[in-house]
Design a protein around this motif. Structure first.
Motif, PDB file in Angstrom:
ATOM      1  N   PRO A   1       8.599  38.013 -41.510  1.00  8.79           N
ATOM      2  CA  PRO A   1       8.663  38.686 -42.810  1.00  8.79           C
ATOM      3  C   PRO A   1       8.375  37.749 -43.985  1.00  8.79           C
ATOM      4  N   GLY A   2       8.570  36.458 -43.779  1.00 10.32           N
ATOM      5  CA  GLY A   2       8.272  35.504 -44.844  1.00 10.32           C
ATOM      6  C   GLY A   2       6.823  35.056 -44.849  1.00 10.32           C
ATOM      7  N   GLY A   3       5.969  35.703 -44.038  1.00  7.55           N
ATOM      8  CA  GLY A   3       4.553  35.372 -44.034  1.00  7.55           C
ATOM      9  C   GLY A   3       4.251  34.092 -43.263  1.00  7.55           C
ATOM     10  N   LEU A   4       3.002  33.637 -43.413  1.00  6.86           N
ATOM     11  CA  LEU A   4       2.566  32.439 -42.698  1.00  6.86           C
ATOM     12  C   LEU A   4       3.452  31.246 -43.016  1.00  6.86           C
ATOM     13  N   MET A   5       3.912  31.149 -44.257  1.00  7.06           N
ATOM     14  CA  MET A   5       4.726  29.995 -44.646  1.00  7.06           C
ATOM     15  C   MET A   5       6.008  29.933 -43.832  1.00  7.06           C
ATOM     16  N   GLU A   6       6.582  31.117 -43.532  1.00 10.26           N
ATOM     17  CA  GLU A   6       7.778  31.122 -42.707  1.00 10.26           C
ATOM     18  C   GLU A   6       7.446  30.626 -41.306  1.00 10.26           C
ATOM     19  N   GLY A   7       6.265  31.042 -40.809  1.00  6.70           N
ATOM     20  CA  GLY A   7       5.820  30.567 -39.508  1.00  6.70           C
ATOM     21  C   GLY A   7       5.720  29.051 -39.491  1.00  6.70           C
ATOM     22  N   PHE A   8       5.091  28.493 -40.532  1.00  5.32           N
ATOM     23  CA  PHE A   8       4.939  27.034 -40.594  1.00  5.32           C
ATOM     24  C   PHE A   8       6.296  26.337 -40.625  1.00  5.32           C
ATOM     25  N   SER A   9       7.213  26.904 -41.437  1.00  4.29           N
ATOM     26  CA  SER A   9       8.494  26.201 -41.560  1.00  4.29           C
ATOM     27  C   SER A   9       9.294  26.325 -40.262  1.00  4.29           C
ATOM     28  N   ARG A  10       9.094  27.438 -39.514  1.00  2.93           N
ATOM     29  CA  ARG A  10       9.765  27.538 -38.213  1.00  2.93           C
ATOM     30  C   ARG A  10       9.247  26.481 -37.262  1.00  2.93           C
TER      31      ARG A  10
ATOM     32  N   GLY B   1       7.876  23.695 -38.137  1.00  2.00           N
ATOM     33  CA  GLY B   1       8.356  22.420 -38.668  1.00  2.00           C
ATOM     34  C   GLY B   1       9.773  22.124 -38.219  1.00  2.00           C
ATOM     35  N   ARG B   2      10.624  23.168 -38.281  1.00  2.00           N
ATOM     36  CA  ARG B   2      12.029  22.988 -37.895  1.00  2.00           C
ATOM     37  C   ARG B   2      12.140  22.661 -36.416  1.00  2.00           C
ATOM     38  N   LEU B   3      11.273  23.313 -35.625  1.00  2.00           N
ATOM     39  CA  LEU B   3      11.261  23.066 -34.184  1.00  2.00           C
ATOM     40  C   LEU B   3      11.012  21.596 -33.907  1.00  2.00           C
ATOM     41  N   PHE B   4      10.011  21.047 -34.629  1.00  2.00           N
ATOM     42  CA  PHE B   4       9.685  19.629 -34.447  1.00  2.00           C
ATOM     43  C   PHE B   4      10.833  18.746 -34.909  1.00  2.00           C
TER      44      PHE B   4
ATOM     45  N   SER C   1      13.675  18.652 -32.392  1.00  2.00           N
ATOM     46  CA  SER C   1      13.443  17.832 -31.207  1.00  2.00           C
ATOM     47  C   SER C   1      13.457  16.356 -31.563  1.00  2.00           C
ATOM     48  N   SER C   2      12.911  16.008 -32.742  1.00  2.00           N
ATOM     49  CA  SER C   2      12.944  14.591 -33.125  1.00  2.00           C
ATOM     50  C   SER C   2      14.366  14.183 -33.515  1.00  2.00           C
ATOM     51  N   GLY C   3      15.102  15.104 -34.128  1.00  2.00           N
ATOM     52  CA  GLY C   3      16.487  14.829 -34.498  1.00  2.00           C
ATOM     53  C   GLY C   3      17.333  14.526 -33.270  1.00  2.00           C
TER      54      GLY C   3
END
Lengths: 378, 251
Positions: A347-356, A358-361, A364-366
């Protein structure tokens, strides 16, 4: 949680964005989007959507008539060409001023209502403008033929009246076609993006978000929401007018169909697809739609047969006949499907996809970091 | 000195007389509670103070200003802030942003086109807002989105948003409605503490515990009119109040 803002981070963000935009001809070439006409469209519609987002993304007021300002900008630009000459700078300035005045009038009336009534009012105004341009105001707009610059026009400040060939906007001798046109549009977009970024970070920007969240509290906080929404409407109308001017700077022809409701709907799609209320989202959305429009509308049965040629005939024929519905003239079907998928799953558009992603990465790095930190303690 | 003076206010909705010749005077610096049974007209009266309703007849004077016919934001700019029954906050924004907005509203007025200033460079607004958040005990949560707060914390935030504007008069519409006992006591403590700032408060309340621990003066409203006024202790024993408010039962 919101991310912290700081002037430094915003500058870095802007510089990275600017580099990405200016190098587009290079890094977009591999996916077949590295040619000037399409790149110009990315810039122009990115600008249009950025302006639209200043209204819709921040205040939540959904205008369904923004194409009217695009059209007003276009006609103003062509008239400036006709009267003053083919320099794009005065054309852009005149377009911004006229579309701003136009937006002030429409906004003043439309913003008396909110929600769906506001949307319908803006839609009605845009359709009225379209019809005026198409028939009633033919002396100004040249009706369905479209307004173009003629050799007989005064063009007061054009010294080189004797040029042969078609009339093209030129900035002190540089013709605004091809890559020159793209770079002109890119610089305009970067300036507009910079302004949008400042608005997002300004007290004015936060007031606009307050309008979206709770107008009641705003009233009881001693703030008058009306001038805020009107200012946002006018600014976003000016962005649309500037985009309209750029369309004419790269191709000096203005037609009424630019003001159709489909054009107004398109900018809504772009903004929501990319992510309303984010800075980059609308630009991504605009680029994606324009890219798909170019790629999928260029497909025909021939190309589909080539793509699915590896399949056995009895499968290939039905596959091609089904997919052919989604390409060529029918590429809007693809757009529709894509839009539905995004609205339902992101629902937040492509930007939400990108931030999801990003969070995934980050997660895993965290994890690996915390493991690393825990090791010495053992 | 009277800061708010209500005289001869009538308000009818169709055939229903919600307010009938209401007279009320709020002294500066006092906590003035308005109590009364359901449907007595408490909220109607409050709405007449803030521009949401216009009385049919009568006057509402705030100092030398008539509040009748003024828009809500004008009334706020004159120095009246309001806390709602359900906290009205900017739920999509962070706590700090929530408090910064009223701070800016007080400094810059009802509209200011500061589209190129950076908000994060405005130390005056930032510091004042942070101070306020510390005062109500929400400083550590400043970057949280307001929607994620508990009911009690939302009330604190709303109070902070009102107090940061240094209002002359603060209107509280059932500030502890729907709260747990603990949250209620916290809110009472907070309201007592801000009493030290000398802000005049008008409290509409159901909860007698809250009324008696806060109010300097109580007006009892029943069937749209003020039937009795006085100190909390006097009100407690008044037979008219027990009749109207408690149906004759002893408190």
């Amino acid at each position: 949680m919101t991310s912290k803002t700081s002037p430094m981070r915003d500058w870095i963000f802007f510089v990275v964005f600017a580099i990405a935009v200016l190098t587009m001809p290079i890094w977009l070439a591999p996916i077949g989007a590295g040619y000037p006409d399409l790149l110009q469209k990315f810039m122009i519609y990115g600008l249009f959507a950025t302006g639209f987002n200043l209204l819709f993304g921040l205040t939540g007021y959904l205008s369904f008539g923004h194409a009217a300002f695009l059209g007003v900008g276009s006609y103003s630009a062509v008239w400036t060409f006709k009267l003053l000459g083919m320099n794009p700078v005065p054309a852009a300035i005149v377009a911004v001023i006229t579309s701003g005045i136009f937006a002030l009038l429409i906004g003043y009336v439309s913003l008396r209502r909110s929600g769906i009534y506001f949307s319908i009012l803006t839609l009605a105004f845009a359709q009225m403008s379209y019809n005026l341009a198409y028939s009633v105001l033919t002396p100004i707009t040249n009706g369905e033929t479209g307004l173009r610059v003629l050799r007989t026009d005064p063009r007061l400040f054009d010294s080189s009246n004797a040029v042969d060939g078609p009339l093209i906007a030129n900035l002190f001798g540089i013709e605004m076609t091809g890559y020159a046109g793209f770079y002109f549009c890119a610089i305009v977009l970067l300036i507009a993006f910079f302004i949008a970024q400042r608005i997002f970070r300004s007290p004015f920007g936060i007031m606009l978000r307050a309008v979206k969240t709770n107008q009641n509290r705003m009233n009881y906080t001693g703030l008058n929401p009306r001038p805020y929404t009107l200012a946002a409407f006018v600014i976003s109308g000016m962005y649309a007018g500037l985009a309209g001017a750029l369309l004419c700077i790269t191709d000096p022809l203005a037609g009424a169909e630019r003001m159709q409701w489909t054009a107004s709907g398109e900018v809504v799609l772009m903004t929501i697809l990319g992510g309303a209320g984010t800075l980059l989202g609308p630009i991504f959305g605009a680029a994606l739609i324009k890219y798909f429009e170019n790629i999928f509308s260029a497909f025909n049965d021939q190309t589909l047969h080539e793509i699915f040629g590896f399949l056995p005939d009895f499968i290939e024929v039905p596959v091609v006949s089904v997919t052919s519905l989604f390409v060529g003239e029918g590429w809007h079907l693809t757009l529709g499907v894509l839009f539905m998928l995004i609205v339902i799953f992101l629902p937040g558009g492509l930007m939400e996809g990108f931030s999801r992603i990003g969070r995934l990465f980050k997660r895993s790095s965290g994890k690996s970091e915390s493991r690393g930190a825990a090791a010495p303690a053992d | 000195m009277e800061i708010l003076k209500v005289s001869g206010v009538n308000k009818a909705f169709g055939g229903l007389k919600a307010l009938h010749d209401v007279n009320l005077a709020v002294e500066e610096g006092m906590v003035h509670a308005i109590i009364g049974p359901n449907g007595a007209g408490k909220s109607t009266l409050l709405n007449c103070f803030v521009g949401r309703l216009i009385p049919d007849t009568g006057t509402v004077m705030f100092g030398d200003t008539s509040l009748i016919g003024l828009k809500a934001h004008k009334i706020n700019q004159a120095g009246v802030s309001r806390v709602f029954q359900t906290p009205e906050i900017f739920s999509d924004l962070t706590l700090l942003e929530n408090v910064m907005i009223p701070t800016m509203a007080r400094r810059d007025g009802e509209f200011a086109l500061h589209a190129f200033k950076r908000l994060d460079r405005d130390a005056e607004i930032h510091d004042k807002s942070m101070h306020m958040l510390e005062d109500v005990g929400l400083a550590e949560k400043k970057d949280m989105i307001a929607a994620s707060l508990s009911r009690g914390d939302k009330r604190r935030l709303e109070l902070a948003m009102c107090l940061v504007q240094d209002p002359k008069l603060l209107l509280l519409d059932e500030p502890t409605a729907g709260m747990s006992r603990a949250d209620t006591n916290n809110t009472i403590d907070l309201l007592k503490r801000i009493g030290d700032r000398g802000i005049t408060k008008v409290v509409i309340e159901h909860d007698m515990h809250v009324v008696f621990s806060l109010a300097d003066k109580v007006s009892v409203l029943a069937q749209g009119t003020v039937i009795c006024e006085g100190k909390p202790q006097e009100i407690k024993g008044d037979p008219r109040v027990q009749e109207a408010y408690l149906g004759g039962a002893h408190l």
